[in-house]
Design a protein around this motif. Structure first.
Motif, PDB file in Angstrom:
ATOM      1  N   GLY A  25       0.809  -1.209   0.000  1.00 15.51           N
ATOM      2  CA  GLY A  25       0.000   0.000   0.000  1.00 15.51           C
ATOM      3  C   GLY A  25       0.843   1.260   0.000  1.00 15.51           C
ATOM      4  O   GLY A  25       0.479   2.279   0.604  1.00 15.51           O
ATOM      5  N   ALA A  26       1.992   1.209  -0.674  1.00 17.82           N
ATOM      6  CA  ALA A  26       2.915   2.349  -0.714  1.00 17.82           C
ATOM      7  C   ALA A  26       3.078   2.821  -2.151  1.00 17.82           C
ATOM      8  O   ALA A  26       2.676   2.148  -3.109  1.00 17.82           O
ATOM      9  CB  ALA A  26       4.266   1.954  -0.135  1.00 17.82           C
ATOM     10  N   ALA A  27       3.667   3.995  -2.290  1.00 16.06           N
ATOM     11  CA  ALA A  27       3.879   4.585  -3.610  1.00 16.06           C
ATOM     12  C   ALA A  27       5.313   4.355  -4.063  1.00 16.06           C
ATOM     13  O   ALA A  27       6.242   4.327  -3.252  1.00 16.06           O
ATOM     14  CB  ALA A  27       3.584   6.080  -3.580  1.00 16.06           C
ATOM     15  N   MET A  28       5.487   4.168  -5.357  1.00 14.27           N
ATOM     16  CA  MET A  28       6.815   4.039  -5.940  1.00 14.27           C
ATOM     17  C   MET A  28       7.490   5.402  -6.000  1.00 14.27           C
ATOM     18  O   MET A  28       6.820   6.431  -6.090  1.00 14.27           O
ATOM     19  CB  MET A  28       6.713   3.458  -7.348  1.00 14.27           C
ATOM     20  CG  MET A  28       6.378   1.987  -7.410  1.00 14.27           C
ATOM     21  SD  MET A  28       7.812   0.961  -7.042  1.00 14.27           S
ATOM     22  CE  MET A  28       8.839   1.267  -8.489  1.00 14.27           C
ATOM     23  N   PRO A  29       8.811   5.452  -5.986  1.00 15.04           N
ATOM     24  CA  PRO A  29       9.518   6.725  -6.156  1.00 15.04           C
ATOM     25  C   PRO A  29       9.237   7.311  -7.537  1.00 15.04           C
ATOM     26  O   PRO A  29       8.960   6.569  -8.491  1.00 15.04           O
ATOM     27  CB  PRO A  29      10.992   6.341  -6.013  1.00 15.04           C
ATOM     28  CG  PRO A  29      10.990   4.996  -5.364  1.00 15.04           C
ATOM     29  CD  PRO A  29       9.724   4.328  -5.770  1.00 15.04           C
ATOM     30  N   GLU A  30       9.302   8.595  -7.637  1.00 12.49           N
ATOM     31  CA  GLU A  30       9.100   9.245  -8.925  1.00 12.49           C
ATOM     32  C   GLU A  30      10.349   9.092  -9.783  1.00 12.49           C
ATOM     33  O   GLU A  30      11.462   9.033  -9.281  1.00 12.49           O
ATOM     34  CB  GLU A  30       8.800  10.738  -8.728  1.00 12.49           C
ATOM     35  CG  GLU A  30       7.486  11.003  -8.012  1.00 12.49           C
ATOM     36  CD  GLU A  30       7.209  12.490  -7.899  1.00 12.49           C
ATOM     37  OE1 GLU A  30       8.029  13.285  -8.423  1.00 12.49           O
ATOM     38  OE2 GLU A  30       6.186  12.857  -7.297  1.00 12.49           O
ATOM     39  N   GLY A  31      10.134   9.021 -11.084  1.00 14.71           N
ATOM     40  CA  GLY A  31      11.253   8.960 -11.994  1.00 14.71           C
ATOM     41  C   GLY A  31      11.382   7.613 -12.682  1.00 14.71           C
ATOM     42  O   GLY A  31      10.454   6.804 -12.703  1.00 14.71           O
ATOM     43  N   VAL A  32      12.541   7.382 -13.261  1.00 20.77           N
ATOM     44  CA  VAL A  32      12.812   6.183 -14.047  1.00 20.77           C
ATOM     45  C   VAL A  32      13.808   5.299 -13.297  1.00 20.77           C
ATOM     46  O   VAL A  32      14.806   5.786 -12.764  1.00 20.77           O
ATOM     47  CB  VAL A  32      13.401   6.567 -15.426  1.00 20.77           C
ATOM     48  CG1 VAL A  32      13.725   5.324 -16.240  1.00 20.77           C
ATOM     49  CG2 VAL A  32      12.419   7.462 -16.177  1.00 20.77           C
ATOM     50  N   LEU A  33      13.499   4.002 -13.252  1.00 19.18           N
ATOM     51  CA  LEU A  33      14.422   3.062 -12.622  1.00 19.18           C
ATOM     52  C   LEU A  33      15.660   2.932 -13.500  1.00 19.18           C
ATOM     53  O   LEU A  33      15.562   2.632 -14.689  1.00 19.18           O
ATOM     54  CB  LEU A  33      13.756   1.692 -12.450  1.00 19.18           C
ATOM     55  CG  LEU A  33      14.642   0.584 -11.868  1.00 19.18           C
ATOM     56  CD1 LEU A  33      15.100   0.938 -10.461  1.00 19.18           C
ATOM     57  CD2 LEU A  33      13.888  -0.746 -11.859  1.00 19.18           C
ATOM     58  N   THR A  34      16.795   3.171 -12.909  1.00 19.55           N
ATOM     59  CA  THR A  34      18.047   3.136 -13.667  1.00 19.55           C
ATOM     60  C   THR A  34      18.907   1.970 -13.235  1.00 19.55           C
ATOM     61  O   THR A  34      18.846   1.519 -12.098  1.00 19.55           O
ATOM     62  CB  THR A  34      18.850   4.440 -13.479  1.00 19.55           C
ATOM     63  OG1 THR A  34      19.134   4.617 -12.078  1.00 19.55           O
ATOM     64  CG2 THR A  34      18.064   5.623 -14.002  1.00 19.55           C
ATOM     65  N   GLU A  35      19.702   1.513 -14.178  1.00 26.22           N
ATOM     66  CA  GLU A  35      20.653   0.456 -13.871  1.00 26.22           C
ATOM     67  C   GLU A  35      21.919   1.089 -13.329  1.00 26.22           C
ATOM     68  O   GLU A  35      22.518   1.952 -13.974  1.00 26.22           O
ATOM     69  CB  GLU A  35      20.985  -0.329 -15.145  1.00 26.22           C
ATOM     70  CG  GLU A  35      22.000  -1.436 -14.926  1.00 26.22           C
ATOM     71  CD  GLU A  35      22.319  -2.160 -16.221  1.00 26.22           C
ATOM     72  OE1 GLU A  35      23.204  -3.031 -16.197  1.00 26.22           O
ATOM     73  OE2 GLU A  35      21.702  -1.836 -17.255  1.00 26.22           O
ATOM     74  N   PRO A  36      22.325   0.704 -12.122  1.00 26.79           N
ATOM     75  CA  PRO A  36      23.528   1.314 -11.545  1.00 26.79           C
ATOM     76  C   PRO A  36      24.771   0.897 -12.308  1.00 26.79           C
ATOM     77  O   PRO A  36      24.781  -0.135 -12.985  1.00 26.79           O
ATOM     78  CB  PRO A  36      23.561   0.759 -10.116  1.00 26.79           C
ATOM     79  CG  PRO A  36      22.804  -0.519 -10.194  1.00 26.79           C
ATOM     80  CD  PRO A  36      21.738  -0.313 -11.241  1.00 26.79           C
ATOM     81  N   PRO A  37      25.825   1.702 -12.223  1.00 27.61           N
ATOM     82  CA  PRO A  37      27.080   1.314 -12.879  1.00 27.61           C
ATOM     83  C   PRO A  37      27.600  -0.005 -12.320  1.00 27.61           C
ATOM     84  O   PRO A  37      27.151  -0.501 -11.299  1.00 27.61           O
ATOM     85  CB  PRO A  37      28.024   2.473 -12.535  1.00 27.61           C
ATOM     86  CG  PRO A  37      27.115   3.617 -12.194  1.00 27.61           C
ATOM     87  CD  PRO A  37      25.912   3.001 -11.569  1.00 27.61           C
ATOM     88  N   LYS A  38      28.567  -0.543 -13.019  1.00 26.77           N
ATOM     89  CA  LYS A  38      29.131  -1.836 -12.659  1.00 26.77           C
ATOM     90  C   LYS A  38      29.678  -1.819 -11.237  1.00 26.77           C
ATOM     91  O   LYS A  38      30.332  -0.865 -10.824  1.00 26.77           O
ATOM     92  CB  LYS A  38      30.257  -2.193 -13.642  1.00 26.77           C
ATOM     93  CG  LYS A  38      30.819  -3.586 -13.429  1.00 26.77           C
ATOM     94  CD  LYS A  38      31.888  -3.875 -14.465  1.00 26.77           C
ATOM     95  CE  LYS A  38      32.472  -5.274 -14.269  1.00 26.77           C
ATOM     96  NZ  LYS A  38      33.522  -5.569 -15.260  1.00 26.77           N
ATOM     97  N   GLU A  39      29.423  -2.911 -10.507  1.00 26.27           N
ATOM     98  CA  GLU A  39      29.858  -3.003  -9.123  1.00 26.27           C
ATOM     99  C   GLU A  39      31.382  -3.133  -9.018  1.00 26.27           C
ATOM    100  O   GLU A  39      32.024  -3.759  -9.845  1.00 26.27           O
ATOM    101  CB  GLU A  39      29.228  -4.213  -8.429  1.00 26.27           C
ATOM    102  CG  GLU A  39      27.746  -4.100  -8.219  1.00 26.27           C
ATOM    103  CD  GLU A  39      27.212  -5.275  -7.419  1.00 26.27           C
ATOM    104  OE1 GLU A  39      28.008  -6.183  -7.100  1.00 26.27           O
ATOM    105  OE2 GLU A  39      26.017  -5.269  -7.117  1.00 26.27           O
ATOM    106  N   ARG A  40      31.899  -2.539  -7.977  1.00 23.71           N
ATOM    107  CA  ARG A  40      33.298  -2.757  -7.630  1.00 23.71           C
ATOM    108  C   ARG A  40      33.315  -3.633  -6.385  1.00 23.71           C
ATOM    109  O   ARG A  40      32.796  -3.254  -5.349  1.00 23.71           O
ATOM    110  CB  ARG A  40      34.010  -1.441  -7.336  1.00 23.71           C
ATOM    111  CG  ARG A  40      35.456  -1.626  -6.874  1.00 23.71           C
ATOM    112  CD  ARG A  40      36.001  -0.369  -6.239  1.00 23.71           C
ATOM    113  NE  ARG A  40      37.376  -0.540  -5.810  1.00 23.71           N
ATOM    114  CZ  ARG A  40      37.752  -1.078  -4.667  1.00 23.71           C
ATOM    115  NH1 ARG A  40      36.835  -1.540  -3.837  1.00 23.71           N
ATOM    116  NH2 ARG A  40      39.016  -1.181  -4.336  1.00 23.71           N
ATOM    117  N   ARG A  41      33.895  -4.805  -6.498  1.00 15.48           N
ATOM    118  CA  ARG A  41      33.902  -5.739  -5.382  1.00 15.48           C
ATOM    119  C   ARG A  41      35.262  -5.735  -4.693  1.00 15.48           C
ATOM    120  O   ARG A  41      36.288  -5.427  -5.291  1.00 15.48           O
ATOM    121  CB  ARG A  41      33.580  -7.159  -5.867  1.00 15.48           C
ATOM    122  CG  ARG A  41      32.204  -7.286  -6.511  1.00 15.48           C
ATOM    123  CD  ARG A  41      31.925  -8.717  -6.928  1.00 15.48           C
ATOM    124  NE  ARG A  41      30.644  -8.824  -7.597  1.00 15.48           N
ATOM    125  CZ  ARG A  41      29.491  -8.988  -6.986  1.00 15.48           C
ATOM    126  NH1 ARG A  41      29.462  -9.063  -5.665  1.00 15.48           N
ATOM    127  NH2 ARG A  41      28.369  -9.072  -7.660  1.00 15.48           N
TER     128      ARG A  41
END
Length: 529
Positions: free
Chosen positions: A249-265
């Motif tokens: 019962g919550a609202a999604m954030p506004e905007g576009v879901l983006t793919e984060p840059p490549k992870e650094r492990r």
């Protein structure tokens, strides 16, 4: 000044570590999976997630603890020597250790949900086959394969953690111990009824049922949104987040879901960097010792109850002292045939319940005395109670000693779990926990040969060895170079922290940058320095 770590900091955060790339066009609103999870918050979906994924601990505990309640029966049926009984448990953890690496790599490539489903199918299949094992060799091989399947159950914890908002991880993740306890108590309770009536083979078949039932409800749990985004399947991740928001019962954030840059492990060399070398070595010693003591207590309890030693002396193999025992078919045989009676199962249930007995005191000790001193005290007490097992006492006294030992070894695990998660910076945290987990399995593999082989040859010798290891761990704990009580989670490993933060997300959390180009999220304003 950094404030005391809050609940979120006490849990293992799966904060995403990213390598910075170009910023999105100005004016375009975007959000990541981490932002969405924090904004949606906790709700009905997470309760369902906790119950289903938490229940994987029940199935795991039943399969791991199964050997403790069937070992007297396989020993009797196949006339096994002590080392042969010990080898069964060792091979279970060998399979667990090997396949945990393989399944972990497969999960990163093909998804957590698929590997979790595969691991349950795998474990259930080989567990059922174990019940038809025609010989000892087949039994050992099949139980090793079961251990390999059970290792994949860890993906359930990962899925659960990746969907939990940061502030709730400190509350929900420690509760997973309740499911392990429930599974341990359930298998002991079932054994007390099934073993004396229809036999240990049926116990194994019945123990497979919880895992099979869980497979049927996995359809209600989606694939990790973080995994979908990391593989470029943004549409699937967005659909999952929208479903969670609707359930809560919550609202999604506004905007576009983006793919984060490549992870650094993090890399292994980070763990042995001069800044962390001593800490890493001492943590490895403690993890190995705690696992050695934990599984040593479990198996030693079974051995004590199986042998039922006379006060002041050890019962000779093959000789019984009560109506619940059976003599070996051959007096000269190195094997013996003593099966558990009702009182033995009651003792196992009571001692197992001890795993949550010290939780409140353990939490107080961790937060008021500090991680190092608290761990040192509980490890020292563990060493003491191992030695107390050699005291001539009544059955009630023996139950009390076993109860306290289970409570103490459980408290040891809780403390080192929290400390390891806090002491390493974000870029090294997962790697630090992973390597520690591997050492944990090594300790578990060694424990059976002490509890089930050395203890048969020299009871006091085995107890002294367990006690000595605990003393070494206590010394390692109190001499750890870093105390994490009142210390904010570290962001960067060896690179200094860049001033400011990159973004404010839900629940008042921030993202902070390191000067080496990495960043991580999940920090409150007071931790930004």
């Amino acid at each position: 000044m950094a404030t005391a770590p809050n609940e979120a900091e006490n849990a293992i955060g799966l904060e995403e570590i990213h390598t910075e790339k170009q910023e999105p066009p100005k004016g375009q609103k975007t959000f990541t999976v981490e932002d969405a999870v924090e904004d949606i918050g906790f709700g009905r979906f997470h309760i369902l997630l906790f119950l289903i994924m938490g229940s994987t601990g029940v199935a795991e505990a039943m399969e791991i603890m199964l050997i403790a309640v069937v070992s007297p029966f396989i020993r009797c049926e196949w006339q096994l020597q002590d080392w042969q009984v010990a080898l069964v448990t060792t091979m279970v953890f060998f399979g667990y250790m090997v396949f945990s690496i393989v399944l972990g790599l497969l999960a990163d490539r093909y998804g957590r949900w698929k590997i979790l489903l595969l691991s349950f199918l795998w474990a259930a299949y080989f567990s059922l086959l174990t019940s038809f094992a025609p010989s000892y060799i087949w039994f050992v091989f099949l139980r090793a394969m079961v251990g390999g399947g059970v290792s994949g159950h860890a993906q359930g914890l990962i899925i659960k953690t990746e969907f939990l908002p940061t502030k709730y991880r400190g509350y929900m993740l420690p509760l997973s111990q309740v499911f392990w306890l429930a599974g341990s108590l359930l298998i002991i309770g079932l054994a007390s009824v099934v073993n004396p009536t229809i036999g240990w083979r049926w116990l194994i078949r019945i123990a497979s049922i919880p895992g099979i039932l869980l497979i049927l409800v996995f359809k209600f749990i989606p694939e990790s949104a973080r995994y979908n985004v990391s593989t470029g399947n943004v549409a699937a991740a967005l659909a999952t987040l929208q479903r969670i928001a609707k359930m809560n019962g919550a609202a999604m954030p506004e905007g576009v879901l983006t793919e984060p840059p490549k992870e650094r492990r993090g890399k292994f060399k980070d763990l042995i960097h001069p800044k962390y070398l001593r800490t890493t070595l001492q943590i490895w010693i403690i993890w190995l010792g705690i696992a050695f003591a934990y599984y040593g207590v479990i198996l030693a309890s079974a051995e004590l109850l199986e042998r039922d030693p006379v006060c002041g002396s050890a019962a000779a193999p093959g000789q019984g002292s009560g109506g619940d025992s059976e003599e070996s078919s051959s007096v000269s045989s190195p094997c013996y045939c003593r099966l558990f009676g009702p009182s033995a199962y009651q003792t196992m249930i009571i001692s197992t319940a001890g795993e949550i007995a010290l939780n409140p005191l353990n939490i107080l000790g961790i937060n008021f005395l500090g991680r190092r001193l608290s761990l040192c005290i509980t490890m020292g007490c563990t060493a003491l109670f191992f030695l107390l097992l050699n005291i001539c006492t009544s059955s009630t006294g023996m139950i009390g000693f076993l109860f306290m030992l289970r409570a103490l070894v459980s408290a040891n695990f809780n403390t080192i779990y929290i400390y390891t998660a806090e002491v390493y910076p974000t870029t090294m945290r997962a790697l630090g926990m992973g390597t520690s987990g591997s050492l944990c399995r090594v300790g578990a593999m060694v424990a059976p040969f002490i509890s089930q082989v050395l203890m048969s040859a020299s009871f006091i010798g085995a107890l002294c060895l367990f006690s000595s290891v605990c003393v070494i761990c206590a010394i390692s704990a109190i001499t750890l170079p870093i105390e994490t009580k009142g210390r904010a989670l570290q962001v960067c490993s060896t690179a200094p922290v860049a001033p400011g933060y990159l973004r404010k997300s839900g629940e008042g959390l921030f993202t902070r940058a390191c000067s080496d180009g990495t960043r991580s999220s999940g920090f409150k304003s007071e931790d930004l320095g």
